[in-house]
Scaffold this active site. Structure first.
Site, PDB file in Angstrom:
ATOM      1  N   ASP A 402       1.180  -1.300   0.071  1.00 59.93           N
ATOM      2  CA  ASP A 402      -0.086   0.141  -0.479  1.00 59.93           C
ATOM      3  C   ASP A 402       0.341   1.234   0.421  1.00 59.93           C
ATOM      4  OD1 ASP A 402      -2.224   1.866   0.071  1.00 59.93           O
ATOM      5  OD2 ASP A 402      -2.474   1.277   2.736  1.00 59.93           O
ATOM      6  N   GLU A 405       2.544   5.259  -4.148  1.00 52.90           N
ATOM      7  CA  GLU A 405       2.371   6.409  -4.806  1.00 52.90           C
ATOM      8  C   GLU A 405       3.851   6.939  -5.724  1.00 52.90           C
ATOM      9  OE1 GLU A 405       0.243   5.609  -2.947  1.00 52.90           O
ATOM     10  OE2 GLU A 405      -1.105   4.837  -3.547  1.00 52.90           O
ATOM     11  N   ASP A 485      -8.882   3.909  -2.053  1.00 54.16           N
ATOM     12  CA  ASP A 485      -9.735   4.525  -0.685  1.00 54.16           C
ATOM     13  C   ASP A 485     -10.894   5.397  -1.051  1.00 54.16           C
ATOM     14  OD1 ASP A 485      -7.924   3.156   1.181  1.00 54.16           O
ATOM     15  OD2 ASP A 485      -7.376   5.729   1.906  1.00 54.16           O
TER      16      ASP A 485
HETATM   17  C1  GLC Z   1      -4.281   3.077   3.129  1.00 56.55           C
HETATM   18  C2  GLC Z   1      -5.119   2.053   2.489  1.00 56.55           C
HETATM   19  C3  GLC Z   1      -6.051   1.465   3.263  1.00 56.55           C
HETATM   20  C4  GLC Z   1      -5.608   1.291   4.334  1.00 56.55           C
HETATM   21  C5  GLC Z   1      -5.013   2.042   5.290  1.00 56.55           C
HETATM   22  C6  GLC Z   1      -4.193   2.024   6.257  1.00 56.55           C
HETATM   23  O1  GLC Z   1      -5.500   4.320   3.141  1.00 56.55           O
HETATM   24  O2  GLC Z   1      -6.225   2.721   1.247  1.00 56.55           O
HETATM   25  O3  GLC Z   1      -7.303   0.507   2.109  1.00 56.55           O
HETATM   26  O4  GLC Z   1      -6.523   0.563   5.137  1.00 56.55           O
HETATM   27  O5  GLC Z   1      -3.828   2.652   4.203  1.00 56.55           O
HETATM   28  O6  GLC Z   1      -2.728   0.813   6.288  1.00 56.55           O
END
Ligand code: GLC
Length: 799
Positions: A402, A405, A485
């Protein structure tokens, strides 16, 4: 105009041509031309794909993160012919005409259909460039990954700049991924593809600024783009897969239902979810742990207060037949002298990104101040891959990349300064430093590549499952993805359909969204139910939601809602042989699992929200979810079947009155769908018969693909593949089993054929042996033993 000769082989070709003094030259592997200080090279890696590269003063570096050296190096001969004003290059599928005075290019196919024509020759602006193409009135545009807005990109414009877009709107842009690939489709069902291989911040404007102009370009880097001939949309998708690769076959369990939350805070809470899934008979295969399982949000650590023994926890989940997926963010805590191994070993290996002054770049993310691996260096990728050793040893099955970017907090740009220094050490590229401006959009892809490669080394016989948020073209080779998100709203449920279909067109066959929505208020009972219904027909099915709001597991709104939701998840598990077969097909030809309807029916005017799962199932959700009003469902032809009732429709469309427990799904006449007995987990081996559901109609075919679902045995013959065909003349339905291929032994005892749309009695013979056929409620059922050899079943309608 002056031709220039940069490479020996080509120079010889040109010399030969000039010596002959002819307007018709022999063939060349690459065509080079220079005009007004601009150098342009045209080549065709395949007869139906042309590559155009241009630079000021010099040709750009022939390098790419998306297209392999082999593909870039491939050339089919170009037939060159010349007039006073233009040069035309031909392959067996394409003709490319270059205006000698301006270098404006027109790409057409051999039928004369113009695929893409310059409205103006390339313009070099600041450090970047801009290309302006004619945009025909009847052309529609798709692709660009999961960009928001409607399925059709016409009239919209987009920035490609990977962005942590928490709570993005239904028109929000830019978001997490940059996939500069577009599929154009005209009203005659003819398609072409366009892939601009450039990692800088770029843009695509589909007639938003200038009504009839398709405008695209980038803020830096070079002009390097491909035009693909089609002519049908599937051929374009396959061309793009040839260029950027296909997704490797997923472990089958990743196609099962996955439950996630930010965060299940401790082992007890997570086990509670696992146990409830089982107690409530919700088929499921994976549970995620989000950042809170870690010590102070530090990647590759565990908060042992909350999860005292990860290996033991994995075993407990395994007893519940669930896989564990862990988030592993790339921002390593900037924690010197604290015994934090990823920081210490990474620093010792010198793998972190640098500021222009040579110091290590530090930016705040979940752990607070953090440092970032330089994934464009093999040393950094290897180091990253090794970080997984402990979790792999613990038996963790999948990993979630995650924030890649990369996301950086406390800055309006949400990312690093553009002058952060990366180092490129990659075949094709000259070894050199590169700025974040160049590497930003490809950083997520390189992060998932490091993860994928690391897992391949750590457990060579297990297919990795990696989920990434950011990526670039070609990222499908390393990871599945999700749309980030999103919000719990009806609009976002609709948006998920266009995002996932466009992702499928853009190479990402394994894509999902946060089912139920991630941000905002928790979904209403109806919204979550609908979302689960639709999600059951998505490639990746994961329920995930944010902190600090009401829970959204399948059971949260009481037994009535749960029963509907369970029905859909059950159905996904029954359909798994079909879905897994689509996954395997994708690994070979790049055709997505979830498909835009035009991929199968290029001229069919589908309604908003309609999509296909493979080539046989058409899903037709309400256009306006909350309205109780009946809505029309167009279908590509008469004769489609209602998936739930098996009833055949005589008209090329129908009316639907919305009902919460019914997501309309229709089956292509001519489909043969394999279905298996219900299991609660894909770790369970089904027992009994494999059902083959036959929906008589034209072009009747289907197939089954099977292997162990997790290893690479299938690459060494341990698979099972068999195709089926049928024909029906109204009196006799003939069903043909092809000879089975591969050495993998099936779990089933035999085939049960279920023929839909059947009325009356029947007699049946299998290779001349009489079989029993039961007819009831519009279906004909035949219970057969296993059929391995080529065999024919003849079913006669009894008079
Ligand atoms: C980001 C991700 C989400 C995750 C969060 C905490 O917002 O997109 O899916 O739950 O981080 O890790």
């Amino acid at each position: 105009m002056a031709m220039f000769a940069g490479m020996g082989r080509i120079a010889l070709g040109l010399l030969a041509m000039l010596a002959a003094g002819a307007t018709h030259a022999e063939t060349l592997p690459r065509y080079l031309i220079e005009q007004g200080g601009v150098k342009m090279e045209i080549s065709a890696p395949r007869a139906d794909i042309v590559r155009i590269r241009e630079g000021q003063g010099a040709l750009p570096e022939d390098a790419s993160w998306a297209v392999s050296q082999t593909v870039r190096g491939a050339t089919v001969p170009l037939d060159v012919s010349d007039t006073a004003t233009a040069t035309t290059l031909r392959t067996s599928a394409l003709s490319i005409t270059i205006d000698k005075a301006t270098l404006a290019v027109t790409v057409a196919d051999t039928s004369g259909r113009v695929l893409l024509a310059d409205a103006q020759a390339a313009a070099f602006e600041n450090k970047g460039f801009r290309l302006r193409k004619v945009m025909p009135a009847d052309e529609h545009y798709f692709g660009l990954g999961d960009k928001t807005g409607p399925l059709d990109r016409r009239g919209e414009s987009f920035a490609l700049w990977n962005t942590d877009a928490y709570g993005f709107g239904t028109e929000g842009d830019p978001i997490y991924k940059s996939i500069p690939y577009v599929l154009g489709l005209n009203d005659n069902g003819q398609a072409f593809g366009l892939f601009m291989d450039n990692t800088f911040r770029s843009f695509f404007d589909f007639g938003k600024t200038e009504r009839d102009t398709l405008d695209f370009g980038a803020e830096g880097g070079s002009i390097d783009y491909y035009v693909m001939a089609g002519p049908d949309p599937k051929a374009v998708v396959e061309d793009y897969a040839y260029l950027t690769g296909t997704a490797p076959l997923t472990p089958e369990w990743a196609l099962g239902f996955q439950q996630s939350h930010y965060s299940y805070m401790n082992e007890g809470e997570a086990m509670g979810i696992a146990d409830r899934l089982r107690a409530d008979h919700i088929p499921s295969d994976a549970i995620y742990l989000d950042i809170d399982y870690q010590d102070r949000n530090r990647p590759f650590t565990v908060n042992t207060q909350a999860f005292p023994d990860m290996a033991a926890f994995v075993q407990k989940l395994k007893a519940d037949k669930l896989h564990l997926i862990l988030i592993t963010d790339l921002h390593i805590a900037d924690a010197p002298n604290q015994g934090y191994a990823p920081y210490d070993t990474g620093t010792a290996a010198g793998v972190f990104l640098k500021n222009p002054d040579g110091s290590t770049f530090v930016g705040p993310v979940w752990p607070g101040p953090a440092v970032f691996p330089d994934f464009s260096r093999p040393t950094a990728r290897d180091w990253w891959g090794q970080q997984y050793a402990g979790f792999v040893k613990d038996g963790v099955s999948g990993f979630w990349n995650d924030m890649n970017e990369p996301a950086v907090f406390e800055t309006p740009t949400k990312t690093m300064p553009l002058d952060v220094v990366h180092r490129i050490e990659e075949p094709g590229f000259a070894p050199r430093d590169a700025t974040q401006a160049e590497m930003h959009n490809v950083y997520g892809l390189l992060n998932s590549r490091a993860t994928y490669d690391g897992l391949r080394k750590l457990s060579p016989d297990q297919r990795p499952f990696v989920l990434t948020r950011a990526s670039y073209a070609g990222g499908q080779r390393y990871a599945a993805t999700w749309t980030g998100d999103n919000t719990s709203s009806w609009a976002h449920l609709s948006l998920s359909i266009s995002q996932l279909t466009n992702l499928g067109l853009s190479g990402f066959a394994y894509a999902g969204d946060d089912i139920g929505g991630f941000t905002g208020d928790a979904p209403s009972p109806e919204l979550l139910t609908r979302w689960i219904e639709v999600g059951a027909f998505n490639p990746i099915m994961r329920d995930h939601y944010a902190k600090g709001r009401d829970p959204q597991e399948v059971w949260v709104h009481g037994p009535e809602q749960e029963a509907i939701r369970r029905t859909y998840i059950d159905e996904r598990y029954r359909l798994m042989p079909y879905i897994y077969g689509l996954a395997e097909e994708n690994s070979r030809d790049g055709l997505p699992v979830m498909r835009a309807t035009f991929l199968e029916f290029p001229k069919f005017a589908a309604a908003v929200n309609q999509f296909m799962l493979g080539d046989d199932l058409l899903v037709a959700p309400p256009v306006t979810w909350e309205s109780p009003a009946a809505y029309p469902v167009p279908l590509p032809s008469a004769g489609w079947y209602d998936y739930w009732t098996g009833q055949r429709l005589d008209t090329p469309g129908t009316q639907e009155t919305p009902r919460l427990d019914r997501l309309p799904v229709f089956v292509r006449p001519g489909a043969i769908l394999p279905k298996q007995p219900l299991v609660q987990s894909l770790s369970d081996t089904p027992s009994g018969q494999l059902e083959l559901h036959v929906y008589p109609g034209p072009d009747c075919h289907g197939s089954i693909y099977l292997d162990d679902g997790e290893s690479y045995g299938y690459t060494k013959g341990q698979y099972l593949r068999q195709s089926f065909h049928c024909s029906d003349d109204g009196k006799t339905l003939t069903f043909a089993f092809d000879k089975r291929d591969g050495a993998y032994a099936p779990w089933w005892t035999g085939f049960t054929l279920v023929v839909h749309g059947w009325s009356g009695k029947a007699t049946a013979k299998m290779d001349r042996k009489t079989m029993t056929a039961q007819s009831a409620n519009g279906t004909l059922t035949l219970v057969l033993s296993d059929v391995v050899k080529a065999s024919t079943l003849v079913i006669n309608r009894a008079p």
